[in-house]
Design a protein around this motif. Structure first.
Motif, PDB file in Angstrom:
ATOM      1  N   MET A   1       0.846  -1.190   0.000  1.00 52.93           N
ATOM      2  CA  MET A   1       0.000   0.000   0.000  1.00 52.93           C
ATOM      3  C   MET A   1       0.882   1.241   0.000  1.00 52.93           C
ATOM      4  O   MET A   1       2.043   1.204   0.417  1.00 52.93           O
ATOM      5  CB  MET A   1      -0.908   0.019   1.225  1.00 52.93           C
ATOM      6  N   ARG A   2       0.316   2.386  -0.404  1.00 55.97           N
ATOM      7  CA  ARG A   2       1.024   3.659  -0.349  1.00 55.97           C
ATOM      8  C   ARG A   2       0.968   4.218   1.070  1.00 55.97           C
ATOM      9  O   ARG A   2      -0.054   4.102   1.747  1.00 55.97           O
ATOM     10  CB  ARG A   2       0.400   4.654  -1.311  1.00 55.97           C
ATOM     11  N   THR A   3       2.061   4.835   1.500  1.00 55.34           N
ATOM     12  CA  THR A   3       2.070   5.458   2.817  1.00 55.34           C
ATOM     13  C   THR A   3       3.094   6.572   2.853  1.00 55.34           C
ATOM     14  O   THR A   3       4.125   6.507   2.184  1.00 55.34           O
ATOM     15  CB  THR A   3       2.384   4.431   3.925  1.00 55.34           C
ATOM     16  N   LEU A  18       6.968   9.178   0.069  1.00 54.15           N
ATOM     17  CA  LEU A  18       5.842   8.323  -0.287  1.00 54.15           C
ATOM     18  C   LEU A  18       6.420   6.940  -0.543  1.00 54.15           C
ATOM     19  O   LEU A  18       7.203   6.736  -1.465  1.00 54.15           O
ATOM     20  CB  LEU A  18       5.127   8.869  -1.521  1.00 54.15           C
ATOM     21  N   ASP A  19       6.018   5.986   0.279  1.00 52.99           N
ATOM     22  CA  ASP A  19       6.659   4.682   0.335  1.00 52.99           C
ATOM     23  C   ASP A  19       5.647   3.575   0.066  1.00 52.99           C
ATOM     24  O   ASP A  19       4.429   3.794   0.108  1.00 52.99           O
ATOM     25  CB  ASP A  19       7.263   4.509   1.736  1.00 52.99           C
ATOM     26  N   ASP A  20       6.166   2.372  -0.193  1.00 52.87           N
ATOM     27  CA  ASP A  20       5.343   1.170  -0.226  1.00 52.87           C
ATOM     28  C   ASP A  20       5.500   0.447   1.096  1.00 52.87           C
ATOM     29  O   ASP A  20       6.617   0.346   1.628  1.00 52.87           O
ATOM     30  CB  ASP A  20       5.775   0.245  -1.369  1.00 52.87           C
ATOM     31  N   THR A  94       3.457   2.830   9.953  1.00 54.79           N
ATOM     32  CA  THR A  94       2.572   3.631   9.108  1.00 54.79           C
ATOM     33  C   THR A  94       1.539   4.298  10.000  1.00 54.79           C
ATOM     34  O   THR A  94       1.314   3.882  11.137  1.00 54.79           O
ATOM     35  CB  THR A  94       1.852   2.767   8.047  1.00 54.79           C
ATOM     36  N   SER A  98      -2.080   6.933   4.573  1.00 53.12           N
ATOM     37  CA  SER A  98      -1.829   5.622   3.979  1.00 53.12           C
ATOM     38  C   SER A  98      -3.117   5.112   3.352  1.00 53.12           C
ATOM     39  O   SER A  98      -4.219   5.567   3.695  1.00 53.12           O
ATOM     40  CB  SER A  98      -1.375   4.615   5.047  1.00 53.12           C
ATOM     41  N   ASP A  99      -2.989   4.166   2.448  1.00 53.88           N
ATOM     42  CA  ASP A  99      -4.191   3.573   1.864  1.00 53.88           C
ATOM     43  C   ASP A  99      -5.029   2.862   2.915  1.00 53.88           C
ATOM     44  O   ASP A  99      -6.265   2.833   2.822  1.00 53.88           O
ATOM     45  CB  ASP A  99      -3.810   2.605   0.744  1.00 53.88           C
ATOM     46  N   GLU A 287      -0.319  11.981  -3.782  1.00 53.77           N
ATOM     47  CA  GLU A 287       0.923  12.162  -4.540  1.00 53.77           C
ATOM     48  C   GLU A 287       1.455  13.595  -4.450  1.00 53.77           C
ATOM     49  O   GLU A 287       2.646  13.832  -4.671  1.00 53.77           O
ATOM     50  CB  GLU A 287       0.715  11.790  -6.006  1.00 53.77           C
ATOM     51  N   LEU A 309      -7.229  10.291  -0.449  1.00 57.02           N
ATOM     52  CA  LEU A 309      -6.669   9.015  -0.857  1.00 57.02           C
ATOM     53  C   LEU A 309      -7.594   8.223  -1.756  1.00 57.02           C
ATOM     54  O   LEU A 309      -7.146   7.414  -2.565  1.00 57.02           O
ATOM     55  CB  LEU A 309      -6.289   8.163   0.367  1.00 57.02           C
TER      56      LEU A 309
END
Length: 310
Positions: A1-3, A18-20, A94, A98-99, A287, A309
């Motif tokens: 997920m994006r975080t 912005l990480d996975d 996280t 985040s997603d 983003e 999000l």
């Protein structure tokens, strides 16, 4: 997920990325939500600078709204698919930006309250409620005059509305962006800056009963003190160092109130009915977090900044 998170401490624009990440695992008493919106706060950037330092990486985003995705053990009052809002824990790898995010406490999101408006509420509502309660504004405040300094901030704007709902007469200091809106709510408004105490005393017809300083750290406390009878009639939410020197109370002082009770759910319902609001200045897709951070860090966001999000 994006975080959004940071792997070292430092300036937020240097360390946040912005990480996975893995979808967070549930613990007892927790729910997990698919995040729709996340509010940004100065506290996020303080975490990046080392506030409450702990194991890295750490996430940012302390208030969220979204849809319940999973329910942990010992949770019985919510269902998968239900819309909720509330604070997001920040101690893990996280957080809310985040997603998917975990929540330890939450309230249902009432019908009619959209995710953006919902994500603007938790910190402003809880902090304003705690400030007014710690200050001693009674639940039925007819005959009480309350001065709110920094009423153009999200917390100050919330505090004005709360004090008015209690029946208090409210005098507010704010810049031109929110002066007319505050007057429309029922507050008497003056500009901040030089001569503020004299203007407040003139509007009040004498000293005010209580004063809440909701502004960012500034040099306003000596001016605010001139509007009240004694230093204990003032509570500041941000200027703790000056408060101790001047005898002013703080939000985490010995007489402060920390339990918000059902206040978030109450004000979420009022927001859904259109009778309470925390002003949202801008909404950014996840983003574009860097642009949102730059505006927040400028000190003049103009209202709440929200990451969208979904």
């Amino acid at each position: 997920m994006r975080t959004l998170r940071f792997r070292k401490y430092g300036s937020p624009l240097d360390v946040v990325q912005l990480d996975d990440a893995e979808t967070p695992a549930l613990g007892p008493g927790q729910i997990r939500i698919a995040v729709q919106a996340c509010g940004l706060n100065p506290a996020d950037w303080a975490l990046c600078d080392g506030l409450f330092a702990g194991t890295l990486p750490r996430g940012i985003g302390l208030e969220v709204s979204g849809i319940v995705d999973a329910i942990g053990p010992e949770v019985a009052d919510v269902e998968v698919g239900e819309p909720v809002l509330g604070p997001a824990p920040f101690q893990g790898a996280t957080a809310g930006a985040s997603d998917y995010a975990l929540m330890d406490s939450w309230v249902p999101r009432p019908p009619g309250l959209d995710p953006i408006a919902a994500a603007a509420l938790p910190m402003a509502v809880e902090t304003a409620h705690r400030g007014l309660a710690g200050l001693g504004v009674p639940e039925f405040a007819d005959g009480i005059t309350t001065f709110v300094n920094g009423a153009g901030t999200t917390v100050g704007y919330a505090a004005v509305q709360m004090a008015l709902r209690k029946g208090s007469r409210v005098i507010a200091s704010a810049g031109k962006n929110y002066a007319d809106a505050l007057r429309a709510l029922g507050a008497q408004v003056t500009d901040y800056g030089e001569g503020m105490s004299e203007r407040v005393l003139e509007l009040a017809g004498g000293r005010v009963d209580l004063a809440l300083d909701a502004a960012p750290v500034s040099n306003a406390l000596p001016d605010i003190l001139r509007t009240v009878g004694k230093p204990e009639d003032v509570l500041t939410l941000g200027n703790s160092a000056a408060a101790h020197e001047l005898g002013v109370r703080t939000q985490f002082g010995e007489n402060a109130t920390h339990d918000p009770g059902p206040v978030l759910g109450q004000y979420a319902q009022l927001a859904a009915e259109g009778t309470f609001t925390v002003p949202v200045a801008r909404v950014f897709p996840l983003e574009d977090w860097c642009a949102a951070a730059e505006l927040s860090l400028s000190g003049h966001p103009g209202g709440k900044l929200i990451l969208r999000l979904k």
